[in-house]
Motif scaffolding. Structure first.
Motif, PDB file in Angstrom:
ATOM      1  N   ALA A 128      10.339   4.259  -6.503  1.00  0.00           N
ATOM      2  CA  ALA A 128      10.585   3.923  -4.688  1.00  0.00           C
ATOM      3  C   ALA A 128       9.667   2.817  -4.361  1.00  0.00           C
ATOM      4  CB  ALA A 128      10.801   4.548  -3.835  1.00  0.00           C
ATOM      5  N   ARG A 129       7.972   2.668  -4.310  1.00  0.00           N
ATOM      6  CA  ARG A 129       7.423   2.442  -4.225  1.00  0.00           C
ATOM      7  C   ARG A 129       8.110   0.878  -5.387  1.00  0.00           C
ATOM      8  NH1 ARG A 129       3.714   0.820  -6.902  1.00  0.00           N
ATOM      9  NH2 ARG A 129       3.441   2.463  -8.520  1.00  0.00           N
ATOM     10  N   THR A 130       8.224   0.918  -6.364  1.00  0.00           N
ATOM     11  CA  THR A 130       8.045  -0.122  -6.620  1.00  0.00           C
ATOM     12  C   THR A 130       9.430  -0.746  -6.960  1.00  0.00           C
ATOM     13  OG1 THR A 130       7.093   0.789  -9.149  1.00  0.00           O
ATOM     14  CG2 THR A 130       8.376  -1.547  -9.400  1.00  0.00           C
ATOM     15  N   ALA A 179      10.895  -1.057  -3.951  1.00  0.00           N
ATOM     16  CA  ALA A 179      10.908  -1.555  -1.856  1.00  0.00           C
ATOM     17  C   ALA A 179       9.980  -2.733  -2.200  1.00  0.00           C
ATOM     18  CB  ALA A 179       9.801  -0.838  -1.264  1.00  0.00           C
ATOM     19  N   SER A 180       8.465  -3.241  -3.647  1.00  0.00           N
ATOM     20  CA  SER A 180       7.336  -4.071  -3.386  1.00  0.00           C
ATOM     21  C   SER A 180       8.193  -5.366  -3.576  1.00  0.00           C
ATOM     22  CB  SER A 180       6.783  -3.664  -4.175  1.00  0.00           C
ATOM     23  OG  SER A 180       6.141  -2.393  -3.500  1.00  0.00           O
ATOM     24  N   TYR A 181       9.229  -5.425  -4.556  1.00  0.00           N
ATOM     25  CA  TYR A 181      10.200  -6.703  -4.878  1.00  0.00           C
ATOM     26  C   TYR A 181      10.333  -7.325  -3.132  1.00  0.00           C
ATOM     27  CZ  TYR A 181      13.276  -3.700  -8.986  1.00  0.00           C
ATOM     28  OH  TYR A 181      13.332  -3.472  -9.785  1.00  0.00           O
ATOM     29  N   PRO A 182      10.069  -9.015  -4.498  1.00  0.00           N
ATOM     30  CA  PRO A 182       9.551  -9.984  -3.304  1.00  0.00           C
ATOM     31  C   PRO A 182      10.302 -10.471  -3.034  1.00  0.00           C
ATOM     32  CG  PRO A 182       8.444 -10.616  -5.761  1.00  0.00           C
ATOM     33  CD  PRO A 182       9.614  -9.412  -5.331  1.00  0.00           C
ATOM     34  N   ALA A 183      12.191 -10.271  -3.146  1.00  0.00           N
ATOM     35  CA  ALA A 183      13.095 -10.523  -2.669  1.00  0.00           C
ATOM     36  C   ALA A 183      13.524 -10.078  -1.319  1.00  0.00           C
ATOM     37  CB  ALA A 183      14.240  -9.847  -4.132  1.00  0.00           C
ATOM     38  N   PHE A 184      12.908  -8.326  -0.769  1.00  0.00           N
ATOM     39  CA  PHE A 184      12.921  -7.574  -0.068  1.00  0.00           C
ATOM     40  C   PHE A 184      12.534  -8.277   1.142  1.00  0.00           C
ATOM     41  CE2 PHE A 184      14.369  -4.286  -2.734  1.00  0.00           C
ATOM     42  CZ  PHE A 184      15.577  -4.214  -2.887  1.00  0.00           C
ATOM     43  N   ALA A 185      11.266  -8.921   0.808  1.00  0.00           N
ATOM     44  CA  ALA A 185      10.585  -9.909   1.636  1.00  0.00           C
ATOM     45  C   ALA A 185      10.920 -10.276   2.741  1.00  0.00           C
ATOM     46  CB  ALA A 185       9.232  -9.761   1.258  1.00  0.00           C
ATOM     47  N   ALA A 186      12.439 -11.053   2.331  1.00  0.00           N
ATOM     48  CA  ALA A 186      12.957 -12.251   3.444  1.00  0.00           C
ATOM     49  C   ALA A 186      13.626 -10.929   4.238  1.00  0.00           C
ATOM     50  CB  ALA A 186      13.916 -12.639   2.115  1.00  0.00           C
ATOM     51  N   ILE A 187      13.826  -9.555   3.520  1.00  0.00           N
ATOM     52  CA  ILE A 187      15.068  -8.633   4.675  1.00  0.00           C
ATOM     53  C   ILE A 187      14.307  -7.879   6.017  1.00  0.00           C
ATOM     54  CG2 ILE A 187      16.422  -7.292   4.619  1.00  0.00           C
ATOM     55  CD1 ILE A 187      17.145  -7.444   1.323  1.00  0.00           C
ATOM     56  N   PRO A 188      14.331  -8.342   6.974  1.00  0.00           N
ATOM     57  CA  PRO A 188      13.376  -7.592   8.030  1.00  0.00           C
ATOM     58  C   PRO A 188      14.264  -6.830   8.139  1.00  0.00           C
ATOM     59  CG  PRO A 188      15.286  -8.785   8.939  1.00  0.00           C
ATOM     60  CD  PRO A 188      15.049  -9.103   7.667  1.00  0.00           C
ATOM     61  N   ASN A 189      14.184  -5.258   7.367  1.00  0.00           N
ATOM     62  CA  ASN A 189      13.994  -4.533   7.461  1.00  0.00           C
ATOM     63  C   ASN A 189      13.443  -2.533   7.296  1.00  0.00           C
ATOM     64  OD1 ASN A 189      15.672  -1.418   8.008  1.00  0.00           O
ATOM     65  ND2 ASN A 189      17.474  -1.856   6.077  1.00  0.00           N
ATOM     66  N   MET A 208      12.923  -0.238   7.390  1.00  0.00           N
ATOM     67  CA  MET A 208      13.372   0.735   6.096  1.00  0.00           C
ATOM     68  C   MET A 208      12.961   0.618   5.246  1.00  0.00           C
ATOM     69  SD  MET A 208      14.373   3.659   7.183  1.00  0.00           S
ATOM     70  CE  MET A 208      15.269   4.051   5.888  1.00  0.00           C
ATOM     71  N   ILE A 209      12.704  -1.049   4.603  1.00  0.00           N
ATOM     72  CA  ILE A 209      11.721  -0.844   3.700  1.00  0.00           C
ATOM     73  C   ILE A 209      10.608  -0.673   3.463  1.00  0.00           C
ATOM     74  CG2 ILE A 209      11.695  -3.228   1.771  1.00  0.00           C
ATOM     75  CD1 ILE A 209      14.604  -2.205   1.734  1.00  0.00           C
ATOM     76  N   GLY A 210      10.223  -1.336   4.070  1.00  0.00           N
ATOM     77  CA  GLY A 210       8.686  -0.566   4.236  1.00  0.00           C
ATOM     78  C   GLY A 210       8.164   1.065   4.300  1.00  0.00           C
ATOM     79  N   TRP A 211       8.995   1.277   5.253  1.00  0.00           N
ATOM     80  CA  TRP A 211       8.974   3.085   4.743  1.00  0.00           C
ATOM     81  C   TRP A 211       9.414   3.861   3.343  1.00  0.00           C
ATOM     82  CZ3 TRP A 211      12.471   7.079   3.554  1.00  0.00           C
ATOM     83  CH2 TRP A 211      11.897   8.122   4.034  1.00  0.00           C
ATOM     84  N   MET A 212      10.407   3.089   3.092  1.00  0.00           N
ATOM     85  CA  MET A 212      10.656   3.061   1.569  1.00  0.00           C
ATOM     86  C   MET A 212       9.298   2.930   0.895  1.00  0.00           C
ATOM     87  SD  MET A 212      14.264   2.340  -0.939  1.00  0.00           S
ATOM     88  CE  MET A 212      13.245   1.196  -2.465  1.00  0.00           C
ATOM     89  N   ALA A 213       8.752   2.133   0.725  1.00  0.00           N
ATOM     90  CA  ALA A 213       7.628   1.635   0.021  1.00  0.00           C
ATOM     91  C   ALA A 213       6.594   2.518   0.097  1.00  0.00           C
ATOM     92  CB  ALA A 213       6.529   0.484   0.483  1.00  0.00           C
ATOM     93  N   GLU A 226       4.545   9.472  -5.270  1.00  0.00           N
ATOM     94  CA  GLU A 226       3.716   8.816  -5.815  1.00  0.00           C
ATOM     95  C   GLU A 226       2.639  10.135  -6.480  1.00  0.00           C
ATOM     96  OE1 GLU A 226       2.938   6.416  -8.898  1.00  0.00           O
ATOM     97  OE2 GLU A 226       2.839   5.638  -7.116  1.00  0.00           O
ATOM     98  N   ARG A 227       1.438   9.879  -4.957  1.00  0.00           N
ATOM     99  CA  ARG A 227       0.100  10.293  -5.153  1.00  0.00           C
ATOM    100  C   ARG A 227       0.353  11.772  -4.878  1.00  0.00           C
ATOM    101  NH1 ARG A 227      -4.462   7.525  -3.027  1.00  0.00           N
ATOM    102  NH2 ARG A 227      -6.578   9.132  -3.150  1.00  0.00           N
TER     103      ARG A 227
END
Length: 421
Positions: free
Chosen positions: A24-26, A28-38, A40-45, A52-53
């Motif tokens: 999930a962390r990886t 959500a860290s895809y550069p392409a997702f940075a263009a999506i103002p959602n 939930m992407i940040g919450w998923m990361a 994981e920790r």
């Protein structure tokens, strides 16, 4: 095979959740997702990072993390943990302070074997280092010990403590925290009877179940409520093929952790939910309060089955220490033989694990010890953790313990003991 299958099933569950968090962390860290103002992407990361920790820490032994200590000369001295006695199930570690003259106070800090590593006493060790020559019992994870090393129960634990005391000599001051308190008392009594020259100078017992029935708690009620057959059937498993201790019967650390967490499930759930939000907002760090606590709390170790079962049966159910009927290697230990070791007990008024009355019972068992060599302290408002690692320990209890050590360090041994030695 059934016991090995359930052990591996728990490890598979842990491993899968760690993988899900990393995935999930990886993703959500895809550069392409940075263009999506959602959001939930940040919450998923954030969820992935925390998950994981969390599951990764469950199988990692924490580092002591004690790099330096500030001494009376005002300088920071490097601290080097050095193993001075190495044994199959536990080592004796010396925290050597480089460049500092040897301290007169030699302290053996006996760590509990109750699911967590000895690093649980990190803050206790840090507080003692500036004023003491510190040694700590560092118990090993049972899953990493081959079955060829044999069993390890409370009698073996007691014999280990005796070996550590012999190695350090008679000018040692023992501080036992929680679970090892009754066994430390027994080990000292055994030495007092058979090898008086090897017994320590002082012994401080902190929040230990010397007489669990003196003040019943949920822990003691559980010990009386379940049968040994039920415990063995529900708690004991065998280490899987992944570890060196394959086939060894253990009380798994992951199962212990599940019990710990279930006791305060709502509080832990809230703590992790809030941490995910902090990571989302960029307010969290590797060393924030949440991670410092849970990195230690989640790191659990397997206990040998015979140690866990013998503790429940002999300490809690049968009360062998409380009734002075404890036997080690076929020898009945008489706690009344302690006549030369100053003994102090420390309890917390709000301790719900080893309630007030359980630890101070040790003084009543030391029938051969004069009152001048006995001490006790009840810390108002302190819980179990606070009496050895919290503010109560730092501000009130630690100075009392050091003063107790100093008051009894210069007194000569009794002539009778010298002759016996």
């Amino acid at each position: 095979m059934r016991q090995m299958a359930t052990y591996d099933l728990m490890e598979t569950f842990r491993n899968t959740n760690q993988w899900l968090g990393a995935t999930a962390r990886t993703m959500a860290s895809y550069p392409a997702f940075a263009a999506i103002p959602n959001p939930m992407i940040g919450w998923m990361a954030a969820w992935g990072e925390v998950t994981e920790r969390t599951f990764e820490r469950m199988v990692v032994k924490p580092d002591w993390g004690i790099r330096t200590v500030t001494c009376t000369d005002g300088r920071d001295h490097v601290v080097e943990p050095t193993t001075v006695v190495e044994k199959a199930f536990g080592d004796l570690v010396h925290f050597q302070v480089v460049g500092r003259p040897t301290k007169e106070r030699k302290v053996l800090l006996v760590a509990p074997m109750s699911g967590h590593y000895a690093t649980l006493l990190r803050s206790t060790a840090v507080s003692l280092l500036p004023d003491c020559e510190l040694y700590v019992t560092d118990w090993k994870n049972a899953r990493d010990i081959p079955v060829s090393e044999g069993k390890f129960d409370i009698e073996d634990y007691t014999l280990y403590l005796m070996d550590f005391m012999r190695a350090l000599g008679p000018d040692t001051n023992v501080i036992a925290v929680c679970q090892p308190a009754p066994l430390t008392l027994a080990a000292t009594a055994y030495l007092a009877e058979l090898e008086p020259a090897a017994q320590p100078r002082t012994m401080t017992l902190i929040g230990g179940p010397i007489d669990p029935n003196a003040t019943p708690t949920d822990v003691t009620d559980f010990g009386h409520r379940v049968t040994m057959g039920q415990l063995e059937e529900t708690m004991i498993q065998r280490v899987g093929y992944k570890y060196a201790g394959v086939g060894r019967a253990v009380y798994p650390g992951l199962l212990q952790l599940a019990s710990f967490m279930s006791m305060n499930a709502e509080r832990h759930s809230k703590a992790f939910s809030e941490q995910i939000l902090r990571v989302t907002r960029g307010e969290a760090s590797d060393y924030d309060a949440h991670n410092r606590f849970y990195d230690e709390y989640l790191a659990v170790m397997d206990m040998t089955a015979e140690f866990y079962l013998s503790t429940v049966e002999r300490i809690f159910k049968n009360g062998e220490i409380a009734s002075n009927n404890f036997v080690v290697n076929g020898h009945k230990v008489d706690i009344g033989k302690i006549t030369d070791v100053a003994v102090m007990t420390v309890e917390g008024a709000n301790d719900d694990i080893s309630a007030p009355g359980q630890c101070v019972a040790a003084l009543g068992l030391c029938t051969g010890l004069p009152d001048s060599k006995k001490g006790q302290h009840l810390e108002p408002g302190a819980g179990h953790y606070g009496i050895f690692a919290g503010r109560s320990w730092r501000s009130n209890i630690r100075p009392l313990v050091l003063d107790f050590i100093d008051r009894n360090s210069t007194a000569p041994r009794k002539a009778a003991n010298s002759n016996a030695a």
